[in-house]
Design an enzyme around this catalytic site. Structure first.
Site, PDB file in Angstrom:
ATOM      1  N   ASP A  52     -14.008 -11.133  10.333  1.00 13.78           N
ATOM      2  CA  ASP A  52     -12.552 -11.005  10.194  1.00 13.78           C
ATOM      3  C   ASP A  52     -11.887 -10.515  11.485  1.00 13.78           C
ATOM      4  O   ASP A  52     -10.702 -10.719  11.687  1.00 13.78           O
ATOM      5  CB  ASP A  52     -12.195 -10.053   9.049  1.00 13.78           C
ATOM      6  CG  ASP A  52     -12.181 -10.766   7.702  1.00 13.78           C
ATOM      7  OD1 ASP A  52     -12.092 -12.014   7.694  1.00 13.78           O
ATOM      8  OD2 ASP A  52     -12.255 -10.089   6.665  1.00 13.78           O
ATOM      9  N   HIS A  92     -14.712  -1.963   2.920  1.00 11.91           N
ATOM     10  CA  HIS A  92     -14.632  -2.736   4.165  1.00 11.91           C
ATOM     11  C   HIS A  92     -14.324  -1.836   5.357  1.00 11.91           C
ATOM     12  O   HIS A  92     -13.546  -2.191   6.239  1.00 11.91           O
ATOM     13  CB  HIS A  92     -13.594  -3.852   4.048  1.00 11.91           C
ATOM     14  CG  HIS A  92     -13.982  -4.939   3.072  1.00 11.91           C
ATOM     15  ND1 HIS A  92     -14.169  -4.695   1.727  1.00 11.91           N
ATOM     16  CD2 HIS A  92     -14.229  -6.256   3.249  1.00 11.91           C
ATOM     17  CE1 HIS A  92     -14.513  -5.815   1.126  1.00 11.91           C
ATOM     18  NE2 HIS A  92     -14.562  -6.779   2.012  1.00 11.91           N
ATOM     19  N   PHE A 122      -6.159  -0.976   5.377  1.00  9.04           N
ATOM     20  CA  PHE A 122      -4.886  -1.028   4.658  1.00  9.04           C
ATOM     21  C   PHE A 122      -4.538   0.316   4.028  1.00  9.04           C
ATOM     22  O   PHE A 122      -3.374   0.589   3.727  1.00  9.04           O
ATOM     23  CB  PHE A 122      -4.887  -2.163   3.639  1.00  9.04           C
ATOM     24  CG  PHE A 122      -5.219  -3.493   4.273  1.00  9.04           C
ATOM     25  CD1 PHE A 122      -4.619  -3.868   5.466  1.00  9.04           C
ATOM     26  CD2 PHE A 122      -6.158  -4.340   3.703  1.00  9.04           C
ATOM     27  CE1 PHE A 122      -4.935  -5.078   6.076  1.00  9.04           C
ATOM     28  CE2 PHE A 122      -6.481  -5.543   4.316  1.00  9.04           C
ATOM     29  CZ  PHE A 122      -5.873  -5.922   5.494  1.00  9.04           C
ATOM     30  N   GLU A 159       0.806  -1.218   0.000  1.00  7.01           N
ATOM     31  CA  GLU A 159       0.000   0.000   0.000  1.00  7.01           C
ATOM     32  C   GLU A 159       0.840   1.270   0.000  1.00  7.01           C
ATOM     33  O   GLU A 159       0.454   2.278  -0.596  1.00  7.01           O
ATOM     34  CB  GLU A 159      -0.932  -0.007   1.220  1.00  7.01           C
ATOM     35  CG  GLU A 159      -1.966  -1.131   1.208  1.00  7.01           C
ATOM     36  CD  GLU A 159      -1.414  -2.501   1.604  1.00  7.01           C
ATOM     37  OE1 GLU A 159      -0.258  -2.574   2.063  1.00  7.01           O
ATOM     38  OE2 GLU A 159      -2.138  -3.497   1.447  1.00  7.01           O
TER      39      GLU A 159
HETATM   40  C1  LIG Z   1      -1.318  -4.933   4.568  1.00 10.08           C
HETATM   41  C2  LIG Z   1      -2.336  -5.845   3.979  1.00 10.08           C
HETATM   42  N1  LIG Z   1      -2.863  -5.549   2.780  1.00 10.08           N
HETATM   43  C3  LIG Z   1      -3.822  -6.358   2.249  1.00 10.08           C
HETATM   44  C4  LIG Z   1      -4.254  -7.466   2.911  1.00 10.08           C
HETATM   45  C5  LIG Z   1      -5.407  -8.311   2.350  1.00 10.08           C
HETATM   46  N2  LIG Z   1      -4.956  -9.694   2.095  1.00 10.08           N
HETATM   47  C6  LIG Z   1      -5.260 -10.704   2.939  1.00 10.08           C
HETATM   48  S1  LIG Z   1      -4.565 -12.154   2.473  1.00 10.08           S
HETATM   49  C7  LIG Z   1      -3.899 -11.444   1.077  1.00 10.08           C
HETATM   50  C8  LIG Z   1      -3.090 -12.257   0.137  1.00 10.08           C
HETATM   51  C9  LIG Z   1      -1.963 -12.944   0.828  1.00 10.08           C
HETATM   52  O1  LIG Z   1      -1.296 -13.834  -0.012  1.00 10.08           O
HETATM   53  P1  LIG Z   1      -0.129 -14.703   0.556  1.00 10.08           P
HETATM   54  O2  LIG Z   1       0.800 -13.873   1.366  1.00 10.08           O
HETATM   55  O3  LIG Z   1       0.472 -15.429  -0.583  1.00 10.08           O
HETATM   56  O4  LIG Z   1      -0.863 -15.688   1.576  1.00 10.08           O
HETATM   57  P2  LIG Z   1      -1.392 -17.184   1.354  1.00 10.08           P
HETATM   58  O5  LIG Z   1      -1.371 -17.492  -0.093  1.00 10.08           O
HETATM   59  O6  LIG Z   1      -0.437 -18.050   2.105  1.00 10.08           O
HETATM   60  O7  LIG Z   1      -2.770 -17.217   1.943  1.00 10.08           O
HETATM   61  C10 LIG Z   1      -4.225 -10.085   1.015  1.00 10.08           C
HETATM   62  C11 LIG Z   1      -3.800  -9.168  -0.043  1.00 10.08           C
HETATM   63  C12 LIG Z   1      -3.673  -7.735   4.163  1.00 10.08           C
HETATM   64  N3  LIG Z   1      -4.056  -8.780   4.911  1.00 10.08           N
HETATM   65  N4  LIG Z   1      -2.715  -6.919   4.673  1.00 10.08           N
END
Ligand SMILES: Cc1ncc(C[n+]2csc(CCOP(=O)(O)OP(=O)(O)O)c2C)c(N)n1
Ligand SMILES: [Mg+2]
Lengths: 317, 251
Positions: free
Chosen positions: A118, A110, A85, A60
């Site tokens: 959540d 959200h 975020f 972000e």
């Molecule tokens: C700072 C932030 N931005 C956006 C999100 C929303 N978000 C939740 S999970 C995710 C994707 C994560 O992918 P990854 O790190 O590959 O996790 P996995 O595939 O192991 O679930 C996002 C963008 C977040 N949790 N934190």
């Protein structure tokens, strides 16, 4: 206006389709996204204008400063993510957007505690405070999906930094006859003489229900939809104080730093301050439960607003 | 859990299952009876949305009753959708905003070093999470401060929220990047092969003088055919029909 049998929609659904329509009508929009385009509806814009859409991944801070850079070339930049975020990039918002007064619209979905299950980490209870603290930002919260569309369109039509907070759950549509949004102007949804309820976001419909219940017991409540949190419609607040002598502010945010605190400051500066009560999140973080249950736990219900109105009316001299 | 709550992050939980099982079962020095023991190894869940696997592992390890898992994400629960420090005991950090766990774990190791505690800190991150700049700030700082007994783990399942990781943000080659930042790295390890997982984590545990990273190749949604490698099962709950099919496949 009555609150029975209204259709429902989530305010977050407004973003993508509205941007597509505006771009088709000749706007100069670029969308930046941080891996949440499916949930924010920003992806709808990507599907229509893939060359005008940039994903930054889960990053972000990078996204916000890049949005500032893009805006220097005359593009209207929409930065899309979740409210919590967006908070992640506060200094970037300050330095890359607010101080240089660039044309970046942060449309964050959200928002509030109505993300429900959540839990605390995903619930923004401080975003009004953060964005309102940024000089040059216009800060808006739609009361329904119709108003959300109007706010996105107004943001695109008006140069400068904006923050628009939308929500995840499907909530009743109030503006079934079309939007009445004007930036910086409160919308009086109900006239009243004993108390004014100032609300934004999903608390507007809940406040209308509270006003109906109050009416049944002889209390006449004015309801103002304060869709623009900054700049505040001070004239509408002053009129409310003068005409009704008592004010309740209802919001999905911490009471000590949100719309209520800003209204109280404005009211305190008038010649005739009046008693006020505040419905909001009381100095705490959220928890997991369904979105409706979390609002209930926090007292962000029609009953909560009604009780606050009775209390403030009783405090009138 | 996720079916019961009708929400929650199942894909990234299933890709990390063996990693957590081996950590808590074979690698970490910990005692569920003494969650506040200062000499314990710490597990930091940086991808805080993967609470289903975290809570299940803690419950199976004896930190709290397995029955409590059914309260996940429900009103009054201690088991929130994203990790909350101390809820229940055994959860060592608050997360949900990605990118912070490695820094938090680094701070814990620095604090341990000051107090002459020789315990380890294991930090689990996602591959999408590598997009966050803070991860690289932590990687740089850990190496600068010559921190060891800090073990980073990446669950390289190839998928993040919206799409495949390669389509969202190219972060590869992760192994070479961490090596350039001063880390000892092992990559390309099958994260669903228990022996391979144990061997790699035992190696990382014994690295001295530098922080260590293990990159596991995994399958998001592992074990359920229609969830495997499907970006739609990042944060969505299965329907009744899908749940029944999944339970059959996993049996
Ligand atoms: C700072 C932030 N931005 C956006 C999100 C929303 N978000 C939740 S999970 C995710 C994707 C994560 O992918 P990854 O790190 O590959 O996790 P996995 O595939 O192991 O679930 C996002 C963008 C977040 N949790 N934190
Ligand atoms: Mg991943």
């Amino acid at each position: 206006m009555t609150t029975t049998n209204l259709p429902a929609a989530a305010t977050r659904e407004a973003l993508g389709p509205t941007l597509v329509r505006l771009q088709q009508n000749g706007a100069n929009i670029v969308v930046v996204d941080a891996d949440l385009g499916k949930s924010t509806s920003a992806r709808t814009f990507r599907d229509a204008f893939p060359e005008r859409f940039f994903t930054f991944g889960v990053a972000e801070q990078n996204m916000i400063s890049a949005a500032g850079g893009l805006a220097t070339l005359g593009h209207t930049v929409i930065a899309s993510t979740f409210a919590v975020f967006a908070e992640h990039a506060f200094d970037q918002l300050r330095m890359s957007v607010a101080q240089p007064k660039l044309n970046v619209k942060v449309v964050a979905s959200h928002g509030g505690v109505s993300t429900g299950e959540d839990g605390a980490s995903a619930q923004s209870v401080e975003d009004y405070a953060l964005f309102s603290s940024l000089v040059n930002f216009t800060v808006c919260v739609p009361a329904d999906v119709v108003e959300a569309e109007a706010m996105v369109a107004a943001a695109v039509a008006t140069p400068g930094p904006w923050y628009i907070r939308t929500g995840r759950p499907k909530i009743p549509v109030i503006y079934t006859d079309g939007p009445r949004f004007q930036v910086g102007k409160a919308d009086m949804l109900r006239e009243g003489t004993d108390v004014t309820i100032v609300a934004c976001g999903l608390l507007v419909e809940r406040s209308l229900r509270a006003a109906e219940a109050l009416e049944a017991s002889g209390i006449s409540a004015r309801v103002l939809n304060m869709g623009t949190i900054r700049p505040l419609d001070v004239a509408a607040l002053e009129a409310a104080a003068k005409d009704t002598g008592a004010i309740v502010v209802a919001e999905e945010h911490l009471t000590h730093s949100g719309l209520g605190a800003m209204c109280a400051q404005a009211i305190a500066a008038t010649t005739q301050p009046v008693p006020m009560e505040f419905v909001g999140v009381q100095s705490r973080y959220g928890e997991s439960a369904t979105w409706d249950e979390v609002l209930e736990i926090m007292g962000l219900t029609a009953d909560g607003v009604e009780a606050a109105a009775r209390k403030v009316v009783a405090r009138k001299r | 859990m996720v079916y019961g709550a009708q929400s929650g992050h199942i894909g990234g939980s299933m890709s990390s299952t063996e990693i957590l099982a081996v950590l808590y079962g074979r690698i970490m020095r910990h005692d569920p009876k003494r969650p506040g023991w200062v000499e314990r190894d710490r597990f930091i869940m940086s991808k805080g949305h993967c609470t289903p696997v975290q809570y299940a592992t803690l419950a199976e390890s004896g930190y709290f009753p397995v029955d409590e898992l059914s309260t996940f994400r429900k009103k009054g629960t201690r088991l929130q959708g994203h990790s909350v420090l101390g809820k229940p005991e055994g959860v060592e950090n608050s997360a949900g905003a990605l990118g912070m766990g490695l820094s938090f774990g680094l701070g814990i190791r620095l604090g341990m070093r000051l107090s002459n505690i020789d315990a380890h800190v294991y930090v689990l991150m996602g591959d999408g999470e590598q997009d966050e700049g803070q991860v690289w700030e932590a990687a740089m700082a850990a190496s600068h401060h010559r921190v060891d007994r800090l073990v980073a783990i990446i669950d390289r399942n190839g998928i993040q929220n919206d799409d495949f990781t390669a389509a969202t943000m190219r972060t590869e080659p992760l192994d070479e990047k961490y090596r350039a930042f001063g880390w000892e790295v092992r990559a390309g390890i099958d994260g669903h092969n228990l022996e391979a997982v144990e061997e790699a984590l035992a190696w990382a545990r014994d690295v001295r003088g530098k922080p260590a990273l293990v990159i596991f190749d995994t399958v998001k949604g592992k074990g359920v055919s229609f969830m495997e490698n499907n970006p739609n099962f990042h944060g969505a709950a299965p329907s009744a029909e899908q749940f029944a099919r999944a339970m059959e496949e996993l049996a």
